[in-house]
Design a protein around this motif. Structure first.
Motif, short mmCIF file in Angstrom:
data_model
loop_
_atom_site.label_atom_id
_atom_site.label_comp_id
_atom_site.label_asym_id
_atom_site.label_seq_id
_atom_site.Cartn_x
_atom_site.Cartn_y
_atom_site.Cartn_z
N ALA A 71 0.87 -1.38 0.03
CA ALA A 71 0.07 -0.20 -0.12
C ALA A 71 0.77 1.27 0.24
CB ALA A 71 -0.84 0.02 1.14
N ASP A 72 1.94 1.36 0.74
CA ASP A 72 2.89 2.27 0.74
C ASP A 72 3.49 2.45 -0.62
OD1 ASP A 72 2.19 3.32 3.30
OD2 ASP A 72 3.91 1.72 4.00
N THR A 73 4.00 1.29 -1.07
CA THR A 73 4.93 1.48 -2.22
C THR A 73 4.18 1.86 -3.47
OG1 THR A 73 6.11 -0.47 -1.29
CG2 THR A 73 6.53 0.46 -3.64
N ALA A 74 2.83 1.46 -3.48
CA ALA A 74 1.81 1.77 -4.44
C ALA A 74 1.40 3.32 -4.38
CB ALA A 74 0.71 0.76 -4.48
N GLY A 75 1.44 3.85 -3.13
CA GLY A 75 1.17 5.38 -2.99
C GLY A 75 2.19 6.23 -3.03
N LEU A 76 3.32 6.07 -3.61
CA LEU A 76 4.48 6.75 -3.59
C LEU A 76 4.22 8.14 -4.33
CD1 LEU A 76 7.52 4.47 -3.86
CD2 LEU A 76 6.66 5.55 -1.90
N GLY A 77 4.69 9.31 -4.00
CA GLY A 77 4.64 10.62 -4.70
C GLY A 77 5.87 10.82 -5.47
N THR A 78 5.63 11.83 -6.26
CA THR A 78 6.55 12.08 -7.33
C THR A 78 7.86 12.64 -6.67
OG1 THR A 78 5.84 14.44 -7.72
CG2 THR A 78 5.24 12.40 -9.13
N ASP A 79 7.84 13.12 -5.32
CA ASP A 79 9.05 13.70 -4.68
C ASP A 79 9.79 12.37 -4.07
OD1 ASP A 79 7.06 12.76 -2.95
OD2 ASP A 79 7.14 14.38 -1.48
#
Length: 538
Positions: A173-181
């Motif tokens: 869930a964390d990896t799939a929600g990574l932002g562009t920063d």
């Protein structure tokens, strides 16, 4: 005395090492993942019904959040993994265990903690792929407890500037929600086939896993990450950061201009293909699909997908990809699918998995082959089909008969166990091609769990014993005049690609992000040079 709440300092000019799982280089300041919610002291349960209701509400909240994230992910591996996690959070057995803990006297947060912990211990005891999935339950537990306590869901930092995300481990869930920063990922745990690795490669993010000591770095420490070698440099100067970023930009720009079919410097063709889980993973620049992992269609299902659903999913890929090599369902107790109803096993890596599921549930393969054949007819695609975990020539022959009876004319076998590699010539007497899955072939050859970071040296695809098995398959293919490809993680390693070609491999199938660098590396070597490199490596 050192402050126990503060990470130990890592000296500058230090180099840490892990497993590089997604190519590319990056540099920037470290930001560590926030810790999970802390359970408060247990409290007396005055109203068990209210506590049970709080349990249900928390699980429903986590399920809804994951499904929303999956919908926003736009398809591909990220969406499928998030949907599978939502299914776990929505599991009636998990809810029943938590409610039973409430009846036993626990308040809602502690009941959730107990239920998730019990399920995690069960998976961890099974080892292999399931042990890695146990880490997913930790993330779900933290999310459920946070929801129950009214705290924000654990998630990714958002500092407003580029940074390198560091964590003990990352949930899907964390990896799939990574932002562009987020410019790179480094974790202390994890393996080369973890969800972190899969999703990082899909996004083209440099990533290193199993990097001991990385969480001891303080936030703001400037580091470099090399997702190819697994090296992490600590305490870089501003000049070193600027130089690394400049060279990485130049390298990416150079690779972005790479195109055309794979071939050596003297024109020897080597097909460069994609590993995909659905149509959302298709990218331009490859020569087809070398591994269509069909199990992603089944992951979040409590009932088997219908014939019609399967036809639609396969046809979507066939219509867009030209040549497609479809791997039939690679599932079993190491990749648990609820609708199969398979019992737990003491050693799932050696149990009913891959083609062996057909021993107990032959109708599953029948339906899948029917659907693949119908989708191929409807689209006119060049559809090849192969079975996972083939061990004997008799298994290969049986699979080939069933596939050909449905009009599928290009039938192959995965080589993932040493027995198949040692009898590659006999397998090729029954099928039209072989595809070597180096991840499992390494695991079974060296009796080393492929998820175990402490055994990375045994799982190195450069191991001579593994290369000899690959060479044996390629030799058998050359003698039979039939193709032999590699579709494991080794296929996407540009340094290893010339060696594999020198051994006689005819195609390499990999994540889309790896194709340009492999294409460029092969173009720098003649076939004879590839053979010389292969001889040295063996």
């Amino acid at each position: 005395m050192a402050d126990p709440g503060r990470p130990a300092e890592v000296p500058p000019d230090t180099e840490l090492a892990g497993l590089g799982v997604s190519q590319g280089r990056a540099a920037g300041p470290v930001i560590r993942m926030a810790p999970p919610p802390v359970l408060p002291s247990p409290r007396q349960v005055a109203d068990p019904a209210a506590e049970s209701a709080a349990v249900v509400k928390a699980l429903e909240s986590v399920t809804a959040d994951l499904r929303q994230r999956g919908a926003l992910a736009g398809g591909g591996d990220a969406a499928e993994i998030l949907d599978a996690l939502a299914m776990i959070a929505d599991d009636p057995m998990l809810r029943e265990d938590a409610e039973a803990a409430v009846r036993g006297g626990l308040d809602a947060p502690h009941a959730l903690d107990a239920a998730f912990t019990h399920h995690r211990e069960t998976l961890a005891a099974l080892g292999g792929y399931l042990a890695e999935r146990a880490a997913d339950l930790d993330d779900l537990k933290h999310r459920a407890v946070a929801a129950c306590l009214g705290l924000p869901m654990p998630g990714i930092p958002a500092p407003g500037h580029p940074y390198i995300l560091v964590a003990e481990d990352l949930s899907p869930a964390d990896t799939a929600g990574l932002g562009t920063d987020v410019v790179a990922l480094v974790t202390e745990k994890g393996g080369p086939t973890s969800h972190t690795a899969i999703l990082a490669r899909g996004r083209g993010l440099p990533a290193v896993v199993a990097c001991a000591g990385i969480t001891a770095l303080a936030d703001g420490t400037v580091i470099s990450v090399d997702g190819k070698t697994g090296q992490v440099g600590v305490g870089l100067t501003d000049e070193a950061v600027a130089e690394l970023r400049r060279s990485d930009r130049e390298e990416r720009a150079r690779l972005a201009n790479s195109s055309g079919p794979g071939r050596t410097a003297d024109g020897h063709p080597v097909k460069l293909l994609l590993n995909i889980g659905s149509a959302a993973d298709l990218r331009p620049g490859a020569e087809g699909v070398g591994l269509f992992r069909t199990e992603f269609l089944f992951l979040d299902r409590k009932q088997e997908p219908s014939f019609e659903e399967q036809v639609a999913a396969y046809a979507e890929v066939f219509a867009r990809a030209g040549t497609v090599v479809v791997r039939t369902l690679d599932a079993g107790t190491d990749k648990p699918l609820p609708f199969l109803g398979l019992p737990p096993e003491p050693n799932p890596a050696l149990g009913i998995r891959g083609l062996r599921v057909d021993r107990v549930l032959p109708a599953v393969l029948d339906t899948q082959l029917d659907a693949i054949a119908e989708a191929a007819r409807a689209t006119g695609a060049d559809a090849w089909v192969m079975a996972p975990m083939v061990t004997t020539p008799a298994e290969a022959a049986g699979f080939a008969r069933r596939a050909r009876a449905r009009g599928l004319t290009r039938v192959g076998a995965m080589v993932e166990v040493p027995a198949a590699a040692l009898l590659a010539d006999r397998l090729l007497a029954e099928v039209d091609f072989l595809s070597i899955g180096t991840n499992d072939l390494s695991q079974y050859t060296f009796a080393a769990d492929r998820q175990h970071p402490g055994l990375a040296d045994l799982l190195d695809p450069w191991q001579p014993a593994l290369l000899k098995l690959i060479a044996a398959c390629a030799d058998a293919g050359r003698a039979a005049g039939k193709p032999v490809g590699v579709c494991g993680e080794a296929a996407g390693d540009p340094r290893l690609a010339p060696v594999l070609v020198g051994l006689g491999v005819t195609s390499l199938s990999m994540a889309a992000v790896c194709v340009p660098s492999v294409r460029e590396e092969l173009s720098q070597h003649s076939l004879e040079e590839c053979r010389e490199l292969a001889a040295l490596a063996r």
